[in-house]
Write a protein that holds these residues in place. Sequence first.
Motif, PDB file in Angstrom:
ATOM      1  N   THR A 145      -7.559   5.652 -49.625  1.00 59.48           N
ATOM      2  CA  THR A 145      -7.969   4.378 -49.498  1.00 59.48           C
ATOM      3  C   THR A 145      -8.919   4.486 -48.233  1.00 59.48           C
ATOM      4  N   LEU A 146      -9.823   2.925 -48.491  1.00 57.70           N
ATOM      5  CA  LEU A 146     -10.233   2.511 -47.230  1.00 57.70           C
ATOM      6  C   LEU A 146      -9.675   2.572 -46.837  1.00 57.70           C
ATOM      7  N   GLU A 147      -8.179   1.607 -46.560  1.00 62.71           N
ATOM      8  CA  GLU A 147      -6.937   1.350 -45.626  1.00 62.71           C
ATOM      9  C   GLU A 147      -6.658   2.905 -45.086  1.00 62.71           C
ATOM     10  N   GLY A 148      -6.203   3.760 -46.036  1.00 64.93           N
ATOM     11  CA  GLY A 148      -5.647   5.072 -45.591  1.00 64.93           C
ATOM     12  C   GLY A 148      -6.865   5.888 -44.334  1.00 64.93           C
ATOM     13  N   VAL A 149      -7.979   5.952 -44.716  1.00 62.78           N
ATOM     14  CA  VAL A 149      -8.459   6.885 -43.679  1.00 62.78           C
ATOM     15  C   VAL A 149      -8.540   5.855 -42.753  1.00 62.78           C
ATOM     16  N   HIS A 150      -8.084   4.546 -42.659  1.00 60.98           N
ATOM     17  CA  HIS A 150      -8.459   3.926 -41.189  1.00 60.98           C
ATOM     18  C   HIS A 150      -6.905   4.330 -40.417  1.00 60.98           C
ATOM     19  N   LYS A 151      -5.779   3.914 -41.494  1.00 63.59           N
ATOM     20  CA  LYS A 151      -4.499   4.467 -40.454  1.00 63.59           C
ATOM     21  C   LYS A 151      -4.618   5.969 -40.326  1.00 63.59           C
ATOM     22  N   ASP A 199     -14.725  13.585 -56.554  1.00 65.85           N
ATOM     23  CA  ASP A 199     -15.976  12.234 -56.476  1.00 65.85           C
ATOM     24  C   ASP A 199     -15.963  11.372 -55.601  1.00 65.85           C
ATOM     25  N   GLY A 200     -16.828  12.064 -55.103  1.00 69.44           N
ATOM     26  CA  GLY A 200     -17.181  10.931 -53.870  1.00 69.44           C
ATOM     27  C   GLY A 200     -17.977   9.872 -54.084  1.00 69.44           C
ATOM     28  N   ALA A 201     -18.045   9.704 -55.121  1.00 74.42           N
ATOM     29  CA  ALA A 201     -19.097   8.206 -55.784  1.00 74.42           C
ATOM     30  C   ALA A 201     -17.825   7.214 -55.804  1.00 74.42           C
ATOM     31  N   GLU A 202     -16.642   8.086 -56.578  1.00 75.16           N
ATOM     32  CA  GLU A 202     -15.764   6.945 -56.418  1.00 75.16           C
ATOM     33  C   GLU A 202     -15.209   6.604 -55.095  1.00 75.16           C
ATOM     34  N   PHE A 203     -15.225   7.481 -53.971  1.00 75.07           N
ATOM     35  CA  PHE A 203     -14.831   6.529 -53.067  1.00 75.07           C
ATOM     36  C   PHE A 203     -15.435   5.562 -52.318  1.00 75.07           C
ATOM     37  N   THR A 204     -17.171   6.318 -51.934  1.00 75.14           N
ATOM     38  CA  THR A 204     -17.820   5.765 -52.220  1.00 75.14           C
ATOM     39  C   THR A 204     -17.843   4.523 -52.438  1.00 75.14           C
TER      40      THR A 204
END
Length: 169
Positions: free
Chosen positions: A143-149, A164-169
Amino acid sequence: ELLGNAAKGIQTAVQAPDALCGQAILTAASLATQAHADVMIDGRIEPLSLWAVTIGESGERKSGVYTWALRAHHEYEKELVRAYQDEFKAYKIEASAYEAACKQVTGGKSVKASKTAIYHDLQDVGAEPEPPLIALILMQEPTLEGVHKQLIGGQPSIGLFSDDGAEFT
């Protein structure tokens, strides 16, 4: 020469398109180096990072290529995890000792103890221990929060490799 030969080796082993193998090696090399240097562009210091999107037809062996390209990264991450487990155990002991020492200083003083005396006693206890860095360097479906952490408490660089990069983006 080094990266080109690595890409050719993957192409031979996996039988995937040359461009796919080349991009996988470039992204793996970027992950290996980005924590160690920055680049200067027109006087600006920028992270030595690479953003890449791999587009390929189903069956072009994208996953197989990245398995080979990131093999050393997976091994390194396993080493980091083993070290983290030992470091975290030591950190927990040190944090418990720190907390007990702080309670002893603040709880053991009489009501009439001066603020200065407590301050100096807490200085003697020392700084709160820092936890070890999170051991992960490869992220697949965060998740975006996981990347920040991860960026706040983790290693100085991470690689986000998603099917699936589009899913994350």
